[in-house]
Design a protein around this motif. Structure first.
Motif, mmCIF file in Angstrom:
data_model
loop_
_atom_site.group_PDB
_atom_site.id
_atom_site.type_symbol
_atom_site.label_atom_id
_atom_site.label_comp_id
_atom_site.label_asym_id
_atom_site.label_seq_id
_atom_site.Cartn_x
_atom_site.Cartn_y
_atom_site.Cartn_z
ATOM 1 N N PRO A 23 0.841 -1.207 0.000
ATOM 2 C CA PRO A 23 0.000 0.000 0.000
ATOM 3 C C PRO A 23 0.872 1.252 0.000
ATOM 4 N N LYS A 24 1.749 1.351 -0.987
ATOM 5 C CA LYS A 24 2.706 2.451 -1.074
ATOM 6 C C LYS A 24 2.652 3.005 -2.480
ATOM 7 N N GLY A 25 2.743 4.306 -2.600
ATOM 8 C CA GLY A 25 2.705 4.909 -3.922
ATOM 9 C C GLY A 25 4.062 4.898 -4.592
ATOM 10 N N SER A 56 -0.157 16.182 -10.125
ATOM 11 C CA SER A 56 -1.196 17.042 -9.546
ATOM 12 C C SER A 56 -2.512 16.288 -9.340
ATOM 13 N N LYS A 57 -2.654 15.126 -9.988
ATOM 14 C CA LYS A 57 -3.863 14.321 -9.799
ATOM 15 C C LYS A 57 -3.680 13.270 -8.705
ATOM 16 N N THR A 58 -2.445 13.149 -8.198
ATOM 17 C CA THR A 58 -2.153 12.086 -7.232
ATOM 18 C C THR A 58 -2.762 12.392 -5.863
ATOM 19 N N TYR A 73 7.190 11.433 -2.614
ATOM 20 C CA TYR A 73 8.229 12.356 -2.166
ATOM 21 C C TYR A 73 9.417 11.562 -1.612
ATOM 22 N N ASN A 74 9.105 10.456 -0.951
ATOM 23 C CA ASN A 74 10.178 9.633 -0.381
ATOM 24 C C ASN A 74 10.797 8.653 -1.380
ATOM 25 N N ASP A 110 11.488 18.384 -8.643
ATOM 26 C CA ASP A 110 12.157 18.433 -7.332
ATOM 27 C C ASP A 110 12.113 17.076 -6.629
ATOM 28 N N LEU A 111 12.118 15.994 -7.411
ATOM 29 C CA LEU A 111 12.118 14.657 -6.830
ATOM 30 C C LEU A 111 13.334 13.898 -7.358
ATOM 31 N N PRO A 112 13.788 12.914 -6.592
ATOM 32 C CA PRO A 112 14.867 12.085 -7.150
ATOM 33 C C PRO A 112 14.333 11.230 -8.302
#
Length: 342
Positions: free
Chosen positions: A153-155, A273-275, A284-285, A309-311
Motif C-alpha cells: 500500500p505504497k505509492g 497534480s492528480k495524485t 516524495y520519499n 524536485d524529486l529524485p
C-alpha cells in the motif's frame, strides 16, 4: 491436464512500437525491431526484425517496410500477426519441437488503449495457437521489472518512455491510481531530429540516420556532466541535391528535442497534480522511476528531477524493464493474478 502442460509453452511478450521482446523460460530470447518487409508483388513477408530494419529507407518499389505498431497499438493487423508468428517461430526451444505447442502468453499493452485495440491484440495472439492470453498494462509491467513491490500500500511513480508512447503512472496496491499516456516518445524524438537537420542545416536525413544521431549524441539538456563528442551526419543537401556531411553537437540535438521533452514534463506534472495526497507523500520519499528506451536519453533524468524536485532513477537495462516485469508476472501467475486481464 498434466499432458497438456507438457505441450504448453509460456511466453511473455512486450509488443512495442519500436522493439518487440519475448521472454521464454526466464530468458530474453527475442529482442528485435518491430518491423517487417513485404514483397509488394507476391504479398509475402520477406524479412522481419533486424533484417527488415536494415532495409528501412533503402527499398525499391517492390519491397515495402512496415512498422505494424503505431503509438503502441496495432495499426496493421495482418503485418503484426505475421511478425509475431515469425518471432515465436524463432524461439530456440519452440523451433526444435515437432508440433507447434499451445502457448500461454502474457502480453503488455499501453494504459491508454481502447477496448477495440485490446481486442486486436487478443485476436492476434489467438490466431497463433495461444490458449491462455493475459494482458498487463505497460506501466505495471515496467514497475515490476524495475523491482518495485507493487502489492504494497505504497505509492510509486513510473515513467515508461517507449517508441510510440510515454506512459506515466502512479501505482499502489497492485493497481494504477492515476495515469497519463502521451504520444511523445522515441519516434517523435527521431522526427524532431530529422526536422531540425532539415530546417537548420538544409540536410535531409533518413529515419535510420536520425535514430543513430539520437543514440550517439541525443540529449535532453545542454548542461551534461560528460558530454558526447560531436558527430558527423550524412544525408542529402536540400539545395544542391548532392550528398553532404554536417558536424552536429549534442547541444543542437537538445534544442531540437526541447519542445517534445517539455510535453513529457507537462504530462508528469499533470499526473503528480492528480495524485492523492497520501500517495504524493510516498512519492516524495521514493522518487520517480524511469524505464523504456527513451529514458536512456542523456540528461533526461536530471531534467525531470529539476522540474519535479524529486529524485529520478533510471532502471538498469531500461529497454528490457517492461518485458522483465511481464516475465515475472508470467512466472508467478497466482501472485499477480489481480494485475492481469484475461
Amino acid at each position: 491436464m498434466g499432458f497438456f502442460d507438457f505441450m504448453t509453452e509460456d511466453i511473455a511478450i512486450d509488443l512495442g512500437t519500436a522493439n518487440t521482446l519475448i521472454i521464454h523460460n526466464g530468458k530474453v530470447v527475442i529482442d528485435s525491431p518491430s518491423i517487417v518487409a513485404r514483397n509488394r508483388v507476391s504479398g509475402k513477408i520477406i524479412a522481419t526484425g533486424k533484417e527488415a530494419n536494415l532495409m528501412q529507407g533503402k527499398t525499391h518499389e517492390n519491397i515495402k517496410t512496415i512498422r505494424p505498431l503505431k503509438d503502441g497499438v496495432i495499426a496493421d493487423f495482418q503485418a503484426s500477426e505475421e511478425m509475431i508468428k515469425e518471432f515465436v517461430k524463432k524461439i530456440p526451444a519452440i523451433k526444435k519441437k515437432l508440433f507447434p505447442p499451445a502457448l500461454r502468453m502474457v502480453i503488455c499493452i499501453p494504459s491508454g488503449i481502447t477496448e477495440v485495440e485490446k481486442r486486436a491484440v487478443q485476436d492476434s495472439a489467438r490466431h497463433m495457437n495461444a490458449k491462455d492470453i493475459y494482458l498487463i498494462y505497460e506501466p505495471m509491467a515496467a514497475a515490476i521489472g524495475v523491482g518495485i513491490d507493487i502489492m504494497e500500500p505504497k505509492g510509486n511513480m513510473i515513467i515508461d518512455i517507449g517508441g510510440g508512447t510515454t506512459e506515466i503512472a502512479v501505482i499502489a496496491l497492485a493497481g494504477i491510481v492515476c495515469d497519463q499516456s502521451v504520444k511523445v516518445a522515441g519516434d517523435l524524438f527521431t522526427n524532431d531530429i530529422m526536422y531540425y537537420m532539415r530546417t537548420q542545416h538544409n540536410l535531409y536525413i533518413g529515419e535510420t540516420t536520425a535514430e543513430k544521431v539520437k543514440i550517439q549524441i541525443g540529449a535532453a539538456t545542454e548542461d551534461l556532466d560528460n558530454p558526447p563528442e560531436d558527430m558527423l551526419v550524412q544525408g542529402r543537401d536540400l539545395l544542391s541535391g548532392k550528398p553532404k556531411q554536417v558536424q552536429v553537437s549534442f547541444r543542437e540535438i537538445a534544442k531540437a528535442l526541447d519542445k517534445s521533452i517539455l510535453r513529457i514534463e507537462d504530462a508528469v506534472m499533470e499526473t503528480l497534480s492528480k495524485t492523492p495526497p497520501e500517495l504524493a507523500a510516498d512519492i516524495y520519499n521514493t522518487g520517480i522511476y524511469l524505464a523504456g528506451g527513451g529514458s536512456m536519453l542523456r540528461g533526461l533524468d536530471k531534467r525531470l528531477s529539476r522540474k519535479t524536485d524529486l529524485p529520478v532513477y533510471v532502471a538498469e537495462d531500461p529497454l528490457r524493464a517492461v518485458v522483465r516485469g511481464t516475465g515475472i508476472a508470467l512466472k508467478e501467475l497466482d501472485k499477480y493474478k489481480s494485475v492481469l486481464m484475461k
